[in-house]
Design an enzyme around this catalytic site. Structure first.
Site, PDB file in Angstrom:
ATOM      1  N   GLU A 101       0.871  -1.184   0.000  1.00  0.00           N
ATOM      2  CA  GLU A 101       0.000   0.000   0.000  1.00  0.00           C
ATOM      3  C   GLU A 101       0.907   1.233   0.000  1.00  0.00           C
ATOM      4  O   GLU A 101       0.943   2.005   0.946  1.00  0.00           O
ATOM      5  CB  GLU A 101      -0.924  -0.009   1.216  1.00  0.00           C
ATOM      6  CG  GLU A 101      -2.006   1.065   1.166  1.00  0.00           C
ATOM      7  CD  GLU A 101      -2.856   1.112   2.434  1.00  0.00           C
ATOM      8  OE1 GLU A 101      -3.815   1.909   2.457  1.00  0.00           O
ATOM      9  OE2 GLU A 101      -2.565   0.370   3.400  1.00  0.00           O
ATOM     10  N   HIS A 119      -4.416  -4.692  -0.516  1.00  0.00           N
ATOM     11  CA  HIS A 119      -4.109  -3.549  -1.387  1.00  0.00           C
ATOM     12  C   HIS A 119      -3.211  -3.940  -2.558  1.00  0.00           C
ATOM     13  O   HIS A 119      -3.613  -3.853  -3.704  1.00  0.00           O
ATOM     14  CB  HIS A 119      -3.508  -2.369  -0.617  1.00  0.00           C
ATOM     15  CG  HIS A 119      -4.451  -1.738   0.348  1.00  0.00           C
ATOM     16  ND1 HIS A 119      -5.510  -0.955  -0.061  1.00  0.00           N
ATOM     17  CD2 HIS A 119      -4.517  -1.785   1.698  1.00  0.00           C
ATOM     18  CE1 HIS A 119      -6.182  -0.549   1.003  1.00  0.00           C
ATOM     19  NE2 HIS A 119      -5.608  -1.037   2.081  1.00  0.00           N
TER      20      HIS A 119
END
Length: 507
Positions: free
Chosen positions: A356, A381
């Site tokens: 992320e 993510h």
């Protein structure tokens, strides 16, 4: 999985042969048949590219395609705008309204402190008796339920009873709106309010602290969880996996409940919800701790989580580290602590936040590699995955999906135009993935429809079709931590809802 991987490799090899043939014959007029064949091969690779649609599904798909074309021609194209500016446009969209009705399967990446709408937190929770508020010196707020005025604490010099504050104001509506602004990142001018990731993340973490004082009050915790399940169910979601820190909850008399009380409450409220909604599959928890903790603390947390999983196998799914990756320790730092399952000779699942970040080449960026080396079940993510071809291929080969959270990535300033989201590459390649909403409370949303819209219209573009939506929904069940029997039941329920959705929305 090996068979599907070999098919992908064979398809890729065929494409290379075709491209070589095209280059070889480039002196002549390109062959239209060859061109069409290459386009078909590309289309078959994308997420949903091998999903066979029925006649009715093809009819709805054609309708969706026309609607999407119209929206892409609009002057204000929502995925190209910051979500806070785009939200009102999205809510008017015919595509979005269809997606709201669509059965989405499961949500697999959502945090327990951001489960319900901010409206419910303010209009329901803050109107309850004994709710105190403190306006901190940092410009944020904190809440606490107490039988008497709380003592001053660090950052909170004085506490005010919300009931008295409301009684003293002449404009309660404006007052309540100001409370909402303190519990969400939503703002009319996000670029000015959040000029860089550091500013938005600081505000992000302040809001979690503010919400915590409300939802860790035991009577609220029960209602909050039920309301969270209801809001997801209303958005046509039948199962969720919740990342939860299992914070201790408190009573008005000062009693503090431990983690076991919280787990039992999760179990009880879920069962109560299922009595009212028999087609809801349930809830499982991914236990979390913050990545700023010491190595010894994380190791103990993993050991504790393993013990809880043995005691509550039906509700504990695994473990994750949370908090901003760019501001915390990388996964590799915790490798010794995270080896606890091997030391204890037990199977235990990880669901790591990884990648992320847009800091290419850093230790944090390499979390996507280390997550796989540590045998993560899914990648939270995975924004950085497109920069790591070896890791991306390993993820595909192992069938480890990426939990894509489009709105979260945009609001937290990883990408401004969602058409440029790295997941566009993953989607075009048919990489294993699921869609999730991460922290809907903080983004001014509920459920999963907004993220589906951004992914379907923005990330997927005109190439994404009904097959894409269908596979993403099925993936959410396929890649869940549910045991096989419950996966089969969830799939059967979803298929029934899907068929109903198709027939009720034909043009």
């Amino acid at each position: 999985m090996k068979r599907s991987f070999s098919i992908i490799c064979s398809t890729t090899a065929l494409m290379i042969v075709l491209m070589f043939a095209f280059v070889k014959e480039s002196r002549n007029i390109p062959d239209p048949y060859q061109r069409e064949l290459m386009l078909q091969q590309e289309a078959s690779l994308q997420v949903g590219g091998r999903v066979e649609l029925t006649a009715a599904e093809q009819q709805l798909d054609s309708h969706l395609h026309k609607l999407k074309e119209q929206e892409m021609l609009a002057l204000d194209f929502p995925p190209a705008m910051h979500f806070f500016r785009a939200r009102s446009h999205i809510e008017k969209s015919p595509v979005f309204k269809l997606l709201q009705k669509m059965p989405k399967g499961a949500v697999l990446h959502i945090h327990s402190s951001a489960l319900v709408s901010v409206d419910w937190l303010v209009m329901n929770v803050t109107y309850r008796p004994h709710c105190y508020i403190c306006f901190t010196w940092m410009g944020s707020v904190q809440f606490l339920f107490s039988a008497q005025r709380p003592f001053p604490t660090w950052g909170c010099s004085s506490w005010s009873l919300l009931e008295e504050l409301r009684a003293s104001t002449s404009d309660i509506l404006t007052f309540d709106k100001s409370l909402m602004q303190n519990l969400t990142l939503f703002t009319e001018d996000p670029d000015v309010a959040y000029p860089n990731p550091d500013v938005v993340w600081e505000r992000f973490e302040q809001i979690f602290i503010a919400i915590s004082g409300l939802i860790t009050y035991a009577p609220v915790f029960n209602d909050y969880l039920y309301e969270g399940l209801q809001q997801l169910y209303d958005d046509n979601i039948l199962y969720l996996e919740l990342r939860a820190g299992l914070s201790r909850t408190y009573e008005l008399d000062g009693t503090i409940h431990d983690r076991e009380w919280s787990l039992q409450t999760y179990k009880n409220i879920t069962e109560l919800f299922q009595l009212d909604h028999p087609d809801f599959i349930g809830l499982r928890i991914i236990i979390t701790v913050h990545r700023v903790l010491r190595l010894s603390q994380v190791k103990q947390a993993v050991i504790d989580a393993i013990k809880m999983e043995k005691q509550y196998p039906e509700i504990i799914a695994g473990f994750d580290l949370v908090g901003r990756e760019d501001g915390g320790k990388p996964l590799w730092y915790f490798r010794e602590a995270l080896s606890a399952p091997k030391e204890l000779k037990t199977n235990f699942s990880y669901f790591f936040h990884a990648g992320e970040t847009d800091s290419d080449g850093t230790d944090v960026d390499r979390n996507v590699l280390d997550a796989l080396l540590l045998n993560t079940t899914r990648i939270g993510h995975g924004f950085a995955l497109a920069h790591h071809p070896v890791v991306k291929e390993l993820s595909r080969k192992r069938g480890v999906p990426v939990e894509v959270c489009p709105i979260s990535n945009q609001v937290l300033k990883l990408v401004s135009d969602l058409r440029n989201h790295p997941a566009a590459v993953l989607m075009a390649e048919g990489h294993p993935m699921v869609l999730s909403s991460d922290d809907p409370t903080l983004f001014g949303t509920t459920g999963l429809s907004y993220d589906f819209y951004e992914a379907f219209v923005g990330i997927g573009g005109l190439s994404a079709n009904l097959g894409t939506l269908k596979e993403l929904a099925m993936n959410s069940i396929r890649y869940s931590s549910l045991p096989p029997v419950l996966k089969d039941r969830a799939t059967a329920i979803w298929q029934q809802k899907w068929q109903k959705f198709i027939m009720e929305n034909l043009p």
